[in-house]
Design a protein around this motif. Structure first.
Motif, PDB file in Angstrom:
ATOM      1  N   ALA A 236     136.186   6.238  93.602  1.00 42.48           N
ATOM      2  CA  ALA A 236     135.410   6.071  94.835  1.00 42.48           C
ATOM      3  C   ALA A 236     136.197   6.548  96.046  1.00 42.48           C
ATOM      4  O   ALA A 236     135.657   7.241  96.936  1.00 42.48           O
ATOM      5  CB  ALA A 236     135.021   4.604  94.996  1.00 42.48           C
ATOM      6  N   GLU A 237     137.464   6.207  96.093  1.00 41.38           N
ATOM      7  CA  GLU A 237     138.290   6.611  97.236  1.00 41.38           C
ATOM      8  C   GLU A 237     138.474   8.122  97.280  1.00 41.38           C
ATOM      9  O   GLU A 237     138.365   8.752  98.341  1.00 41.38           O
ATOM     10  CB  GLU A 237     139.650   5.908  97.152  1.00 41.38           C
ATOM     11  N   ARG A 238     138.732   8.705  96.108  1.00 42.07           N
ATOM     12  CA  ARG A 238     138.948  10.148  96.057  1.00 42.07           C
ATOM     13  C   ARG A 238     137.669  10.920  96.384  1.00 42.07           C
ATOM     14  O   ARG A 238     137.701  11.943  97.093  1.00 42.07           O
ATOM     15  CB  ARG A 238     139.466  10.550  94.681  1.00 42.07           C
ATOM     16  N   LEU A 239     136.538  10.428  95.883  1.00 38.46           N
ATOM     17  CA  LEU A 239     135.280  11.142  96.115  1.00 38.46           C
ATOM     18  C   LEU A 239     134.827  11.030  97.564  1.00 38.46           C
ATOM     19  O   LEU A 239     134.265  11.979  98.125  1.00 38.46           O
ATOM     20  CB  LEU A 239     134.202  10.632  95.157  1.00 38.46           C
ATOM     21  N   PHE A 248     127.292   5.696  96.456  1.00 42.79           N
ATOM     22  CA  PHE A 248     126.925   4.539  95.624  1.00 42.79           C
ATOM     23  C   PHE A 248     127.370   4.836  94.194  1.00 42.79           C
ATOM     24  O   PHE A 248     127.007   5.879  93.643  1.00 42.79           O
ATOM     25  CB  PHE A 248     125.412   4.311  95.624  1.00 42.79           C
ATOM     26  N   ILE A 249     128.131   3.924  93.589  1.00 47.73           N
ATOM     27  CA  ILE A 249     128.544   4.078  92.196  1.00 47.73           C
ATOM     28  C   ILE A 249     128.074   2.850  91.420  1.00 47.73           C
ATOM     29  O   ILE A 249     128.505   1.725  91.701  1.00 47.73           O
ATOM     30  CB  ILE A 249     130.073   4.223  92.051  1.00 47.73           C
ATOM     31  N   VAL A 258     129.872   0.440  96.895  1.00 46.58           N
ATOM     32  CA  VAL A 258     129.411   1.329  97.959  1.00 46.58           C
ATOM     33  C   VAL A 258     130.624   1.653  98.812  1.00 46.58           C
ATOM     34  O   VAL A 258     131.398   0.757  99.165  1.00 46.58           O
ATOM     35  CB  VAL A 258     128.326   0.656  98.821  1.00 46.58           C
ATOM     36  N   THR A 259     130.803   2.923  99.112  1.00 52.15           N
ATOM     37  CA  THR A 259     131.958   3.302  99.920  1.00 52.15           C
ATOM     38  C   THR A 259     131.544   4.221 101.060  1.00 52.15           C
ATOM     39  O   THR A 259     130.672   5.076 100.913  1.00 52.15           O
ATOM     40  CB  THR A 259     133.039   3.980  99.051  1.00 52.15           C
ATOM     41  N   ASP A 260     132.169   3.978 102.211  1.00 52.75           N
ATOM     42  CA  ASP A 260     131.993   4.852 103.364  1.00 52.75           C
ATOM     43  C   ASP A 260     133.285   4.800 104.174  1.00 52.75           C
ATOM     44  O   ASP A 260     134.328   4.371 103.662  1.00 52.75           O
ATOM     45  CB  ASP A 260     130.771   4.452 104.194  1.00 52.75           C
ATOM     46  N   ASP A 261     133.246   5.209 105.436  1.00 54.19           N
ATOM     47  CA  ASP A 261     134.478   5.251 106.227  1.00 54.19           C
ATOM     48  C   ASP A 261     135.009   3.865 106.576  1.00 54.19           C
ATOM     49  O   ASP A 261     136.130   3.721 107.076  1.00 54.19           O
ATOM     50  CB  ASP A 261     134.268   6.074 107.499  1.00 54.19           C
ATOM     51  N   LYS A 262     134.224   2.818 106.304  1.00 51.33           N
ATOM     52  CA  LYS A 262     134.689   1.448 106.544  1.00 51.33           C
ATOM     53  C   LYS A 262     135.403   0.863 105.333  1.00 51.33           C
ATOM     54  O   LYS A 262     135.964  -0.234 105.409  1.00 51.33           O
ATOM     55  CB  LYS A 262     133.507   0.551 106.931  1.00 51.33           C
ATOM     56  N   ILE A 264     135.422   0.017 100.911  1.00 51.43           N
ATOM     57  CA  ILE A 264     134.645  -0.191  99.686  1.00 51.43           C
ATOM     58  C   ILE A 264     134.013  -1.577  99.682  1.00 51.43           C
ATOM     59  O   ILE A 264     134.683  -2.577  99.959  1.00 51.43           O
ATOM     60  CB  ILE A 264     135.530  -0.013  98.436  1.00 51.43           C
ATOM     61  N   LEU A 265     132.725  -1.628  99.388  1.00 51.16           N
ATOM     62  CA  LEU A 265     131.994  -2.888  99.262  1.00 51.16           C
ATOM     63  C   LEU A 265     131.553  -3.046  97.815  1.00 51.16           C
ATOM     64  O   LEU A 265     130.946  -2.141  97.247  1.00 51.16           O
ATOM     65  CB  LEU A 265     130.763  -2.885 100.175  1.00 51.16           C
TER      66      LEU A 265
END
Length: 633
Positions: A236-239, A248-249, A258-262, A264-265
């Motif tokens: 998730a971090e690399r992608l 979304f994974i 869910v990952t974004d610039d904030k 990982i949730l």
């Protein structure tokens, strides 16, 4: 997510406008009944009679269908069908389900509607028959789809890009064209779910499963290999660093992230006790998440709505299911989740309190102030009913097979046994009567017993209870004759631990899925009933009223929600752990080995951690350490 907030979300998504562009497919279920087979005059071979046929939308069609089902009123489809009966069937289903099909193109040459025919004999799916594997999308058709999308992009809130099959619309030419569109409309949300080309579609959000995510990071997994938590977090971090767009994974029964610039949730998956079929679950998740995003909600809200939507559809067997707003509300209200699945499934990740066998799952951030202790009876304190699974399983198998019990072939018997084992594993700790409701469902599903001979839940429970009580009564008689002692029928140090709590002024509550009268009788027999001062609760005989939930509600009502943190629940079943966790109490999973009466049962450990246990104990032998952790001094 509170019911009130979910209701708001479901109301707001109705007004969203969503475009779905991708590989529209048709799933065909043909149910074969060989009793009407005959020898073909033309070939001399036996025919394959189809007793029933059902058709449902797959691929991008299933995503679109899920969107309209959960309430999105404006869903616009962009795809290709062939000039064939299956294409006409697909368009008819789409129109009937409220999907706008004006942008579905017909390519006359080199294109057959994508159809996956799934023949079934009884419950066994046979070799699939596929149409569309040799499709070639023309540049003319690709340009027509893109032109139609451009016209409507100013009206829609979000675009879902679905790529399902290698022979679909996503040729290199088409992928470049759709990427140009994404770049030219930077304020529009595009979310891509691509089975083969996820690294493309620059500028879009992405949804993928964990196996696809690690593969994009050059980690290949065999179908039977698990993608570990560290692996999926690393991916998730690399992608996100690669795409710089939200991702979304999904992880199946292990939830989603869910990952974004904030950052990982993590989003927990739902605990489903009924039989499941995960076909199309990813499409359902995508539809729920996309609908929430289109309505302006956060990524976390989107992931949770996707989880609820998929939680409904996986329970629909032999179909590519969808979820209605009412079904989503129902499953989300008082929902049960799976917590810490990676720790639960891998004991090597266990972390223990210093010099103890007490496993720490969740670290408490402040010293507990315990006033109430809820204790499950069977398997937590008493072992009078140890071995109930060995009584319930054969009883259920006999109920399902009926007159076929003696002569059923090994394949059938093994399939029934597997279903029963799965049912018992998933429902351990809930009321016996509710387990029997699930049993009646299995009896109908397998179809070996005529409808008129199928008992209701009470009837099956009576058969089971007669067998179980015979075992319990034999043990009671041994106690009375002095052949065994109370220590032989209780988890190690359980009753001395109860007395310690009682002496410290902790108010004790006893719960069980067993009927109340039996619980009280057995507590008196083992000599600890007085410690509970009448606060002993069990099953009521009403399948809509679970004793353990009622007890917890009663406790919270009496001490107030603000004091929920003063409760500690000890239990070897998921229900009491889960319900206490939901209400903010502390939870100690008792992963007891009921046969030995001390030591760890690894299967219980897994169930209890998933239910939300803060700590895991094998028994009560380390009472002093446990009391110290609970700040009971």
């Amino acid at each position: 997510m509170s019911p009130q907030f979910l209701k708001e979300v479901l109301s707001k998504i109705k007004e969203s406008k969503i475009a779905v562009i991708g590989d529209f497919c048709l799933d065909a279920y043909w149910f074969i009944d060989e009793s009407k087979s005959e020898i073909s005059i033309e070939t001399g071979k036996p025919t394959t009679p189809v007793r029933q046929q059902k058709y449902s939308l797959g691929g991008a069609g299933n995503v679109a269908n899920n969107l309209t089902s959960i309430g999105v009123k404006d869903v616009r489809a962009f795809g290709v069908i062939g000039s064939d009966p299956f294409g006409a069937e697909m368009i008819g289903i789409m129109n009937g389900n409220g999907i706008n099909t004006r942008n579905m193109m017909v390519q006359e040459n080199n294109w057959a509607t994508h159809v996956y025919i799934k023949p079934h004999i009884d419950e066994d799916e046979q070799s699939r028959i596929d149409f569309g594997n040799f499709n070639i999308l023309s540049e003319e058709t690709a340009d027509s789809i893109i032109a139609s999308l451009r016209i409507e992009l100013n009206e829609v809130d979000l675009v879902i890009i679905n790529q399902q099959v290698p022979s679909g619309i996503h040729t290199q030419y088409f992928r470049q064209k759709i990427t140009d569109v994404i770049r030219q409309f930077p304020d529009r949300i595009f979310i891509t779910d691509s089975r083969h080309f996820s690294d493309q579609y620059t500028g879009s959000f992405r949804k993928m499963n964990d196996r696809e995510a690690v593969r994009l990071c050059m980690v290949n997994k065999n179908p039977d290999e698990i993608v570990s938590y560290p692996e999926v977090i690393n991916a998730a971090e690399r992608l996100f660093e690669r795409y710089m767009k939200p991702l979304f994974i999904t992880r199946g029964s292990r939830g989603s992230i869910v990952t974004d610039d904030k950052g990982i949730l993590e989003i927990e998956s739902m605990m489903i006790t009924s039989r499941t079929d995960t076909v199309g679950a990813g499409d359902s998740y995508l539809a729920g998440a996309a609908a929430a995003l289109a309505a302006g909600y956060s990524l976390g809200t989107a992931g949770r709505l996707g989880t609820f939507t998929a939680g409904v559809t996986v329970q629909k067997l032999f179909q590519t299911g969808t979820a209605t707003p009412e079904e989503v509300m129902s499953i989300a209200t008082d929902a049960d989740y799976i917590y810490h699945p990676d720790i639960a499934e891998d004991i090597r990740q266990a972390k223990y309190h210093e010099d103890s066998e007490i496993e720490i799952i969740t670290r408490w951030h402040r010293h507990p102030e315990i006033k109430h202790a809820i204790l499950d009876n069977d398997g937590t304190i008493s072992t009078l009913r140890e071995g109930w699974e060995q009584i319930m399983a054969p009883m259920m198998i006999r109920a399902i097979l009926g007159d076929r019990y003696e002569d059923a072939d090994e394949t059938v018997f093994t399939k029934v046994k597997s279903a029963v084992d799965d049912l018992i594993d998933k429902t351990t700790g809930i009321q016996t009567l509710r387990q029997m409701v699930h049993l009646a469902g299995l009896v109908r599903e397998f179809g070996f017993v005529e409808e008129g001979d199928i008992l209701d839940a009470h009837g099956y429970k009576e058969i089971y209870n007669d067998d179980l009580l015979a075992l319990v009564r034999r043990r009671e008689e041994k106690l009375r004759r002095g052949e065994i002692t109370i220590d032989d029928q209780t988890i190690k140090n359980a009753i001395p631990f109860l007395k310690l709590l009682y002496d410290k002024g902790i108010k004790l509550w006893l719960t069980s899925g067993t009927d109340t009268a039996d619980v009280k009788h057995e507590a008196a027999l083992l000599g600890h009933d007085y410690l509970f001062e009448g606060r002993i609760y069990g099953g009521t005989g009403n399948i809509n009223s679970e004793a353990k939930k009622m007890v917890l509600d009663s406790i919270l009502d009496s001490i107030g929600k603000e004091e929920a943190a003063s409760i500690i629940t000890f239990g070897d079943g998921p229900v009491e752990i889960r319900e206490t966790h939901k209400r903010g109490g502390l939870t100690a999973g008792v992963a007891s080995n009921e046969l030995r009466r001390f030591g760890l049962n690894p299967m219980k450990r897994t169930r209890l951690i998933k239910a939300g246990a803060d700590i895991i104990i094998p028994d009560f032998s380390q009472a002093d350490i446990l009391l110290g952790m609970l700040n009971i001094i």
